[in-house]
Design a protein around this motif. Structure first.
Motif, short mmCIF file in Angstrom:
data_model
loop_
_atom_site.label_atom_id
_atom_site.label_comp_id
_atom_site.label_asym_id
_atom_site.label_seq_id
_atom_site.Cartn_x
_atom_site.Cartn_y
_atom_site.Cartn_z
N MET A 111 -21.72 13.97 -27.10
CA MET A 111 -22.34 14.77 -28.16
C MET A 111 -23.13 15.93 -27.56
SD MET A 111 -25.11 13.45 -31.02
CE MET A 111 -24.03 12.10 -31.51
N ALA A 112 -23.85 15.66 -26.47
CA ALA A 112 -24.61 16.73 -25.81
C ALA A 112 -23.68 17.75 -25.20
CB ALA A 112 -25.52 16.12 -24.74
N ARG A 113 -22.58 17.28 -24.61
CA ARG A 113 -21.61 18.22 -24.03
C ARG A 113 -21.01 19.10 -25.12
NH1 ARG A 113 -19.54 21.93 -22.72
NH2 ARG A 113 -17.89 22.31 -21.18
N ASP A 114 -20.69 18.53 -26.26
CA ASP A 114 -20.16 19.32 -27.37
C ASP A 114 -21.18 20.34 -27.84
OD1 ASP A 114 -17.84 17.83 -27.27
OD2 ASP A 114 -18.41 16.49 -28.92
N GLY A 163 -26.59 10.97 -13.61
CA GLY A 163 -26.90 9.68 -14.19
C GLY A 163 -27.71 8.81 -13.26
N ALA A 164 -28.69 8.09 -13.81
CA ALA A 164 -29.51 7.17 -13.04
C ALA A 164 -29.32 5.76 -13.59
CB ALA A 164 -30.98 7.57 -13.10
N SER A 165 -29.18 4.78 -12.69
CA SER A 165 -29.07 3.38 -13.07
C SER A 165 -27.96 3.19 -14.11
CB SER A 165 -30.42 2.88 -13.58
OG SER A 165 -30.43 1.48 -13.70
N THR A 166 -28.27 2.59 -15.26
CA THR A 166 -27.23 2.39 -16.28
C THR A 166 -26.69 3.71 -16.81
OG1 THR A 166 -28.98 2.16 -17.93
CG2 THR A 166 -28.07 0.13 -17.02
N GLY A 167 -27.51 4.76 -16.75
CA GLY A 167 -27.07 6.07 -17.21
C GLY A 167 -25.89 6.60 -16.41
N ALA A 168 -25.78 6.16 -15.15
CA ALA A 168 -24.64 6.59 -14.34
C ALA A 168 -23.35 6.00 -14.89
CB ALA A 168 -24.84 6.17 -12.89
N GLY A 169 -23.40 4.73 -15.31
CA GLY A 169 -22.23 4.14 -15.93
C GLY A 169 -21.83 4.89 -17.19
N ALA A 170 -22.82 5.27 -17.99
CA ALA A 170 -22.54 6.03 -19.21
C ALA A 170 -21.96 7.39 -18.89
CB ALA A 170 -23.81 6.17 -20.03
N ALA A 171 -22.48 8.05 -17.86
CA ALA A 171 -21.96 9.37 -17.47
C ALA A 171 -20.51 9.29 -17.04
CB ALA A 171 -22.82 9.96 -16.36
N LEU A 172 -20.16 8.25 -16.30
CA LEU A 172 -18.78 8.09 -15.85
C LEU A 172 -17.85 7.83 -17.03
CD1 LEU A 172 -19.61 6.04 -12.67
CD2 LEU A 172 -18.43 8.26 -12.68
N VAL A 173 -18.27 6.99 -17.97
CA VAL A 173 -17.46 6.74 -19.15
C VAL A 173 -17.30 8.02 -19.97
CG1 VAL A 173 -17.36 5.52 -21.36
CG2 VAL A 173 -18.01 4.29 -19.28
N ALA A 174 -18.39 8.78 -20.12
CA ALA A 174 -18.34 10.02 -20.90
C ALA A 174 -17.42 11.05 -20.27
CB ALA A 174 -19.74 10.60 -21.05
N SER A 175 -17.32 11.03 -18.95
CA SER A 175 -16.50 12.04 -18.26
C SER A 175 -15.03 11.65 -18.19
CB SER A 175 -17.02 12.26 -16.84
OG SER A 175 -16.75 11.13 -16.02
N ASP A 216 -11.83 16.96 -19.12
CA ASP A 216 -11.71 17.94 -18.04
C ASP A 216 -12.74 19.05 -18.14
OD1 ASP A 216 -10.74 19.42 -20.15
OD2 ASP A 216 -8.71 19.64 -19.37
N ARG A 217 -13.65 18.98 -19.12
CA ARG A 217 -14.73 19.96 -19.20
C ARG A 217 -15.87 19.63 -18.23
NH1 ARG A 217 -16.57 19.58 -25.25
NH2 ARG A 217 -16.72 17.41 -24.53
N ILE A 218 -15.87 18.43 -17.67
CA ILE A 218 -16.94 18.02 -16.76
C ILE A 218 -16.55 18.39 -15.34
CG2 ILE A 218 -18.33 16.10 -15.94
CD1 ILE A 218 -18.73 16.92 -18.90
N SER A 219 -17.40 19.19 -14.69
CA SER A 219 -17.08 19.74 -13.38
C SER A 219 -17.59 18.90 -12.23
CB SER A 219 -17.66 21.16 -13.26
OG SER A 219 -17.13 22.00 -14.25
N ALA A 220 -18.61 18.07 -12.44
CA ALA A 220 -19.18 17.28 -11.35
C ALA A 220 -20.09 16.20 -11.94
CB ALA A 220 -19.97 18.16 -10.38
N ILE A 221 -20.23 15.11 -11.18
CA ILE A 221 -21.10 14.00 -11.57
C ILE A 221 -21.91 13.58 -10.34
CG2 ILE A 221 -21.21 11.63 -12.46
CD1 ILE A 221 -18.34 12.13 -13.55
#
Length: 227
Positions: free
Chosen positions: A98-101, A118-130, A134-139
């Motif tokens: 939603m934030a990316r949109d 992403g930090a801690s559980t947020g990293a898992g969420a970032a990976l799922v979101a990406s 293909d709009r995500i350039s780096a994690i």
């Protein structure tokens, strides 16, 4: 303009621009430096949000490198009352999308390459979101739980940097396993003498150094490949 010192690093501060994200009106802080070279969206760990002191420090340092930052609460106040929601990775990932949109719809932000921190559980969420986006350039993951992304790891194509504390034994093993499963470029860096929260002197500055390198390098690559 005030200045802030932590872990030995001095960084310049300026006022956040409060914004709200998406139909849920999630509260967020947007900071857009002049001539920004990319945008980093932050995914906080369990029980944290846009006021996270560690992520705020990292975001401030990234802005000093010319990167825009977006720190947001991934849950509404009502959702935060249910503890299970802070571990609901698909739910948190949907808020990052939603934030990316939202950034894609803003004419001042839409031109910028975008990454997730992403930090801690947020990293898992970032990976799922990406995954598959293909709009995500780096994690970048700090003390992350990439294992929580499950099968989505195989669909992560954005270049991914996993930063883990040398004292965070079990999490090191989880990150090593995740590194083998991520389909795109993935680098694992172990920061010696750092625990899970990177509270030890100088360790958060090492996070900043690695994260800024990763984002700037891959954002530049993305912009260089744009027509």
């Amino acid at each position: 303009m005030a200045r802030s010192a932590r872990n030995g690093r001095i960084v310049a501060e300026h006022e956040h621009r409060p914004v709200t994200i998406g139909p849920l009106q999630l509260p967020a802080f947007l900071d857009l430096p002049d001539h920004a070279r990319g945008m980093v969206i932050f995914a906080h760990g369990s029980g944290s949000g846009r006021l996270s002191p560690r992520n705020s420090y990292v975001a401030l340092a990234l802005r000093n490198c010319g990167l825009a930052t977006l720190l947001l609460d991934l849950l509404t106040p009502a959702e935060e009352l249910d503890r299970a929601n802070v571990f609901d990775i698909p739910l948190l990932a949907s808020r990052l999308r939603m934030a990316r949109d939202w950034t894609a719809q803003d004419p001042n932000l839409s031109r910028l390459p975008v990454g997730y921190f992403g930090a801690s559980t947020g990293a898992g969420a970032a990976l799922v979101a990406s995954a598959g986006d293909d709009r995500i350039s780096a994690i970048v993951s700090r003390g992350g739980r990439p294992d929580l992304a499950g099968e989505a790891l195989q669909r992560v194509h954005a270049p991914t940097l996993l930063l883990v504390g040398g004292l965070d034994g079990a999490v090191i093993d989880l990150n090593r396993t995740a590194q083998r499963r991520i389909s795109g470029t993935c680098e694992l860096v172990i920061i010696e003498s750092a625990s899970h929260l990177f509270e030890e002197s100088g360790t958060l500055d090492e996070v900043v150094d690695h994260a800024s390198r990763w984002f700037l390098d891959h954002f530049a690559t993305r912009q260089g490949a744009a027509p």
